[in-house]
Every structure is written in structure tokens, then in C-alpha cells.
Design a protein around this motif. Structure first.
Motif, PDB file in Angstrom:
ATOM      1  N   LEU A  85       0.852  -1.184   0.000  1.00  0.00           N
ATOM      2  CA  LEU A  85       0.000   0.000   0.000  1.00  0.00           C
ATOM      3  C   LEU A  85       0.889   1.235   0.000  1.00  0.00           C
ATOM      4  O   LEU A  85       1.901   1.277   0.705  1.00  0.00           O
ATOM      5  CB  LEU A  85      -0.893   0.053   1.240  1.00  0.00           C
ATOM      6  N   SER A  86       0.509   2.246  -0.778  1.00  0.00           N
ATOM      7  CA  SER A  86       1.171   3.542  -0.715  1.00  0.00           C
ATOM      8  C   SER A  86       0.280   4.453   0.121  1.00  0.00           C
ATOM      9  O   SER A  86      -0.867   4.710  -0.253  1.00  0.00           O
ATOM     10  CB  SER A  86       1.359   4.129  -2.119  1.00  0.00           C
ATOM     11  N   LEU A  87       0.788   4.941   1.266  1.00  0.00           N
ATOM     12  CA  LEU A  87      -0.035   5.669   2.216  1.00  0.00           C
ATOM     13  C   LEU A  87       0.534   7.059   2.470  1.00  0.00           C
ATOM     14  O   LEU A  87       1.750   7.227   2.628  1.00  0.00           O
ATOM     15  CB  LEU A  87      -0.118   4.898   3.537  1.00  0.00           C
ATOM     16  N   PHE A  88      -0.372   8.056   2.535  1.00  0.00           N
ATOM     17  CA  PHE A  88       0.032   9.442   2.743  1.00  0.00           C
ATOM     18  C   PHE A  88      -0.939  10.113   3.710  1.00  0.00           C
ATOM     19  O   PHE A  88      -2.141   9.857   3.675  1.00  0.00           O
ATOM     20  CB  PHE A  88       0.039  10.212   1.419  1.00  0.00           C
ATOM     21  N   GLN A  89      -0.397  10.996   4.546  1.00  0.00           N
ATOM     22  CA  GLN A  89      -1.236  11.778   5.439  1.00  0.00           C
ATOM     23  C   GLN A  89      -1.641  13.064   4.737  1.00  0.00           C
ATOM     24  O   GLN A  89      -0.797  13.911   4.453  1.00  0.00           O
ATOM     25  CB  GLN A  89      -0.499  12.096   6.734  1.00  0.00           C
ATOM     26  N   GLN A  90      -2.929  13.197   4.451  1.00  0.00           N
ATOM     27  CA  GLN A  90      -3.433  14.380   3.769  1.00  0.00           C
ATOM     28  C   GLN A  90      -4.873  14.665   4.174  1.00  0.00           C
ATOM     29  O   GLN A  90      -5.618  13.764   4.552  1.00  0.00           O
ATOM     30  CB  GLN A  90      -3.360  14.226   2.241  1.00  0.00           C
ATOM     31  N   ASP A  91      -5.247  15.931   4.063  1.00  0.00           N
ATOM     32  CA  ASP A  91      -6.623  16.393   4.212  1.00  0.00           C
ATOM     33  C   ASP A  91      -7.303  16.232   2.856  1.00  0.00           C
ATOM     34  O   ASP A  91      -6.799  16.724   1.843  1.00  0.00           O
ATOM     35  CB  ASP A  91      -6.599  17.865   4.638  1.00  0.00           C
ATOM     36  N   MET A  92      -8.448  15.548   2.814  1.00  0.00           N
ATOM     37  CA  MET A  92      -9.090  15.291   1.531  1.00  0.00           C
ATOM     38  C   MET A  92      -9.489  16.572   0.803  1.00  0.00           C
ATOM     39  O   MET A  92      -9.585  16.582  -0.424  1.00  0.00           O
ATOM     40  CB  MET A  92     -10.316  14.387   1.721  1.00  0.00           C
ATOM     41  N   SER A  93      -9.726  17.658   1.546  1.00  0.00           N
ATOM     42  CA  SER A  93     -10.120  18.911   0.911  1.00  0.00           C
ATOM     43  C   SER A  93      -8.924  19.693   0.383  1.00  0.00           C
ATOM     44  O   SER A  93      -9.094  20.753  -0.236  1.00  0.00           O
ATOM     45  CB  SER A  93     -10.920  19.782   1.884  1.00  0.00           C
ATOM     46  N   ARG A  94      -7.721  19.176   0.619  1.00  0.00           N
ATOM     47  CA  ARG A  94      -6.487  19.804   0.122  1.00  0.00           C
ATOM     48  C   ARG A  94      -5.607  18.747  -0.541  1.00  0.00           C
ATOM     49  O   ARG A  94      -4.400  18.677  -0.309  1.00  0.00           O
ATOM     50  CB  ARG A  94      -5.747  20.504   1.260  1.00  0.00           C
ATOM     51  N   LEU A  95      -6.230  17.954  -1.362  1.00  0.00           N
ATOM     52  CA  LEU A  95      -5.562  16.819  -1.986  1.00  0.00           C
ATOM     53  C   LEU A  95      -4.428  17.283  -2.899  1.00  0.00           C
ATOM     54  O   LEU A  95      -4.613  18.159  -3.752  1.00  0.00           O
ATOM     55  CB  LEU A  95      -6.584  16.022  -2.795  1.00  0.00           C
ATOM     56  N   GLU A  96      -3.257  16.698  -2.719  1.00  0.00           N
ATOM     57  CA  GLU A  96      -2.109  17.081  -3.526  1.00  0.00           C
ATOM     58  C   GLU A  96      -1.150  15.896  -3.676  1.00  0.00           C
ATOM     59  O   GLU A  96      -0.251  15.692  -2.870  1.00  0.00           O
ATOM     60  CB  GLU A  96      -1.374  18.281  -2.906  1.00  0.00           C
ATOM     61  N   LEU A  97      -1.380  15.113  -4.709  1.00  0.00           N
ATOM     62  CA  LEU A  97      -0.511  14.000  -5.058  1.00  0.00           C
ATOM     63  C   LEU A  97       0.006  14.221  -6.476  1.00  0.00           C
ATOM     64  O   LEU A  97      -0.601  14.950  -7.262  1.00  0.00           O
ATOM     65  CB  LEU A  97      -1.264  12.673  -4.963  1.00  0.00           C
ATOM     66  N   GLN A  98       1.083  13.572  -6.804  1.00  0.00           N
ATOM     67  CA  GLN A  98       1.760  13.852  -8.071  1.00  0.00           C
ATOM     68  C   GLN A  98       1.404  12.850  -9.163  1.00  0.00           C
ATOM     69  O   GLN A  98       2.241  12.499  -9.994  1.00  0.00           O
ATOM     70  CB  GLN A  98       3.282  13.861  -7.856  1.00  0.00           C
ATOM     71  N   ARG A  99       0.153  12.413  -9.175  1.00  0.00           N
ATOM     72  CA  ARG A  99      -0.255  11.476 -10.216  1.00  0.00           C
ATOM     73  C   ARG A  99      -1.773  11.461 -10.328  1.00  0.00           C
ATOM     74  O   ARG A  99      -2.481  12.070  -9.513  1.00  0.00           O
ATOM     75  CB  ARG A  99       0.265  10.069  -9.927  1.00  0.00           C
ATOM     76  N   GLU A 100      -2.268  10.762 -11.353  1.00  0.00           N
ATOM     77  CA  GLU A 100      -3.699  10.594 -11.577  1.00  0.00           C
ATOM     78  C   GLU A 100      -4.066   9.121 -11.423  1.00  0.00           C
ATOM     79  O   GLU A 100      -3.213   8.235 -11.554  1.00  0.00           O
ATOM     80  CB  GLU A 100      -4.084  11.081 -12.976  1.00  0.00           C
ATOM     81  N   TYR A 101      -5.348   8.871 -11.162  1.00  0.00           N
ATOM     82  CA  TYR A 101      -5.845   7.528 -10.903  1.00  0.00           C
ATOM     83  C   TYR A 101      -7.052   7.245 -11.784  1.00  0.00           C
ATOM     84  O   TYR A 101      -7.803   8.146 -12.148  1.00  0.00           O
ATOM     85  CB  TYR A 101      -6.242   7.380  -9.428  1.00  0.00           C
ATOM     86  N   GLY A 102      -7.268   5.962 -12.067  1.00  0.00           N
ATOM     87  CA  GLY A 102      -8.448   5.571 -12.817  1.00  0.00           C
ATOM     88  C   GLY A 102      -9.695   5.528 -11.952  1.00  0.00           C
ATOM     89  O   GLY A 102     -10.813   5.668 -12.444  1.00  0.00           O
ATOM     90  N   LEU A 103      -9.480   5.353 -10.624  1.00  0.00           N
ATOM     91  CA  LEU A 103     -10.584   5.267  -9.660  1.00  0.00           C
ATOM     92  C   LEU A 103     -10.221   6.030  -8.396  1.00  0.00           C
ATOM     93  O   LEU A 103      -9.078   5.942  -7.922  1.00  0.00           O
ATOM     94  CB  LEU A 103     -10.847   3.807  -9.279  1.00  0.00           C
ATOM     95  N   ILE A 104     -11.191   6.748  -7.847  1.00  0.00           N
ATOM     96  CA  ILE A 104     -11.019   7.391  -6.545  1.00  0.00           C
ATOM     97  C   ILE A 104     -12.280   7.127  -5.726  1.00  0.00           C
ATOM     98  O   ILE A 104     -13.398   7.248  -6.236  1.00  0.00           O
ATOM     99  CB  ILE A 104     -10.759   8.900  -6.669  1.00  0.00           C
ATOM    100  N   THR A 105     -12.102   6.768  -4.452  1.00  0.00           N
ATOM    101  CA  THR A 105     -13.230   6.470  -3.579  1.00  0.00           C
ATOM    102  C   THR A 105     -13.141   7.264  -2.284  1.00  0.00           C
ATOM    103  O   THR A 105     -12.046   7.556  -1.786  1.00  0.00           O
ATOM    104  CB  THR A 105     -13.297   4.973  -3.224  1.00  0.00           C
ATOM    105  N   ILE A 106     -14.313   7.605  -1.723  1.00  0.00           N
ATOM    106  CA  ILE A 106     -14.430   8.146  -0.361  1.00  0.00           C
ATOM    107  C   ILE A 106     -15.628   7.446   0.274  1.00  0.00           C
ATOM    108  O   ILE A 106     -16.774   7.807   0.010  1.00  0.00           O
ATOM    109  CB  ILE A 106     -14.657   9.671  -0.336  1.00  0.00           C
ATOM    110  N   PHE A 107     -15.364   6.451   1.117  1.00  0.00           N
ATOM    111  CA  PHE A 107     -16.451   5.659   1.677  1.00  0.00           C
ATOM    112  C   PHE A 107     -16.564   5.826   3.195  1.00  0.00           C
ATOM    113  O   PHE A 107     -15.866   6.620   3.805  1.00  0.00           O
ATOM    114  CB  PHE A 107     -16.257   4.183   1.331  1.00  0.00           C
ATOM    115  N   CYS A 108     -17.500   5.070   3.757  1.00  0.00           N
ATOM    116  CA  CYS A 108     -17.763   5.058   5.196  1.00  0.00           C
ATOM    117  C   CYS A 108     -18.165   6.449   5.689  1.00  0.00           C
ATOM    118  O   CYS A 108     -17.712   6.898   6.734  1.00  0.00           O
ATOM    119  CB  CYS A 108     -16.560   4.532   5.962  1.00  0.00           C
ATOM    120  N   ASP A 109     -19.011   7.136   4.913  1.00  0.00           N
ATOM    121  CA  ASP A 109     -19.527   8.478   5.206  1.00  0.00           C
ATOM    122  C   ASP A 109     -18.447   9.471   5.615  1.00  0.00           C
ATOM    123  O   ASP A 109     -18.701  10.433   6.359  1.00  0.00           O
ATOM    124  CB  ASP A 109     -20.655   8.441   6.259  1.00  0.00           C
TER     125      ASP A 109
END
Length: 248
Positions: A85-109
């Protein structure tokens, strides 16, 4: 409280949560809407239970969470199971990663923990910017019904030998919001004594129309809205709403 202790409480209380249901939802929607590959960003990944299931199903998983303690536990679990797993500490409202993804999820309310409208909008914008063209965005939220009719002014309790709690719910400061006052009693295995831990959690939800308007403004096509881990559209008494969107 150490991260091991905090994560233990979290995992203990979440042991009956339907992580497999979220995994099935991702698999089903990815097939239905032809996801762009199997690289996935799991936002608010917590202690990694869904991330690990996704990785075990052939996804290349990146996880982010606001809590360093949660991420430490997620990494420990991944190492114990020999899963990458690649894991990073970030605030979802200030997302800043250096790549794009085919899928993004935000679950568990998890999206409901954003208390300001602008934070939800910023999150949608950040997700859009980190998706590949035609990439899929999936998330769930509490329904208005659940906040107003199930949570509001209610008390829930749970007792067992390891962890007991009292969970009081009160109206929040803004419309469609709720405050959860939680008091935990956690057993110490060595002494047999109980440690008392108190937490306050604030959540806010929004009408479906408001969410769809924000998504459209940020460039998403809303493909599907369903409820409660089913393939059925929401009804008046649905509790959890699932959105599947595509980056246009």
C-alpha cells in the motif's frame, strides 16, 4: 492514548461494518462503467481495511487519511499480510498528489466529516484533478433521513468485556448536521481496569440535488445514485447514499 490503543478501539467498533459490501460496490461499478484500469486512490482509508481488500482483489492502492495514527496501523497491517500500500497523510479537501488515478473512492460516510460547503467543493475539485480522463469517482454519504430521524437526539450503547461505549447524538450548529458525543470504556488487558476516553465527532450531510449540482460544476457526470449497498435508487427512508461519477 497510543495509536495502537486508538486503532484498537476503532477496529473493534468497526468489526461489523460491511467492508466487503464496499468492495463489491467498487467491483460492480468498475465493471458496469468500464473503469480506466485498476489503480485506485482510497481517500479516508482509516486503518486500511478496505484498502487491503482492494489490494487483495488486484487493485494498485494508494490511501490517504488525515490521521497519522490510522495510517501507522494500516501500514502495519499491510506489512503483516505482505501487501503493498502507498499511504500518505493528507486532508481530503487539500488533496495534492503527483499522479492521476483511474478510480477514486471516499467511503464510510467520510465526506460527512467536512463541515463546510467549500470543503466539500474543494474535495470534489481535488478528486477531479487527480482522476484520469473518464476516470470513476465513487463515494457515499449519510442521507438526510438518517441524520434527522435516526441520529438526532438519540442515545446508543454497547457493552462487552473489551470496549463499551455511550453514544449521544445532538443537533449540530448548521442545517443537516449532527454532533456525536462518545464515551468509551476500554479494558486494560494487564490490570483489568477500564480507561475512559471521550471524543466529539461532527458530521454534516446535504440534499442529493445540492451534491449533484456541485459535482456537475466541477466537471463530473453523475452516472448512478443508489442506496444502502443495493442497486436500487434511494427511497425516503434510505440511510446511506452511493454516488458513482465520471470525469468528463
Amino acid at each position: 492514548m497510543s495509536y495502537e490503543r486508538f486503532a484498537y478501539i476503532y477496529d473493534h467498533l468497526m468489526q461489523d461494518v460491511d467492508y466487503d459490501g464496499w468492495l463489491d460496490f467498487v467491483n460492480r461499478q468498475s465493471e458496469t462503467y468500464a473503469a480506466e484500469g485498476k489503480d485506485i486512490l482510497d481517500i479516508a482509508c482509516g486503518t486500511g481495511e478496505l484498502s487491503l481488500r482492494l489490494a487483495g482483489n488486484g487493485y494498485s492502492v494508494t490511501g490517504i487519511d488525515l490521521s497519522e495514527d490510522m495510517l501507522v496501523m494500516a501500514q502495519q497491517k499491510a506489512q503483516e499480510r505482505n501487501i503493498m500500500l502507498s499511504l500518505f497523510q493528507q486532508d481530503m479537501s487539500r488533496l495534492e498528489l503527483q499522479r492521476e488515478y483511474g478510480l477514486i473512492t471516499i467511503f464510510c460516510d467520510s465526506l460527512n466529516y467536512l463541515g463546510k460547503e467549500e470543503d466539500v467543493i474543494h474535495t470534489f475539485r481535488g478528486v477531479y484533478n487527480h482522476l484520469k480522463k473518464d476516470g470513476l469517482f465513487m463515494f457515499d454519504v449519510h442521507s438526510l433521513y438518517k441524520v434527522s430521524q435516526i441520529f438526532m437526539n438519540q442515545t446508543f450503547t454497547h457493552t462487552d468485556d473489551a470496549v463499551s461505549y455511550i453514544w449521544d447524538c445532538f443537533p449540530g450548529e448548521v442545517p443537516n448536521s449532527v454532533e456525536h458525543e462518545l464515551t468509551f470504556f476500554v479494558a486494560d488487558e494487564k490490570t483489568g481496569l477500564y480507561e475512559r476516553v471521550e471524543e466529539l465527532h461532527k458530521q454534516r450531510t446535504y440534499p442529493v440535488l445540492q451534491l449533484t449540482e456541485w459535482l456537475a460544476k466541477e466537471g463530473f457526470e453523475v452516472l448512478d445514485i443508489s442506496a444502502d449497498f443495493t442497486e436500487q435508487p434511494p427511497s425516503d427512508d434510505s440511510e446511506r447514499l452511493f454516488f458513482t461519477c465520471r470525469k468528463k
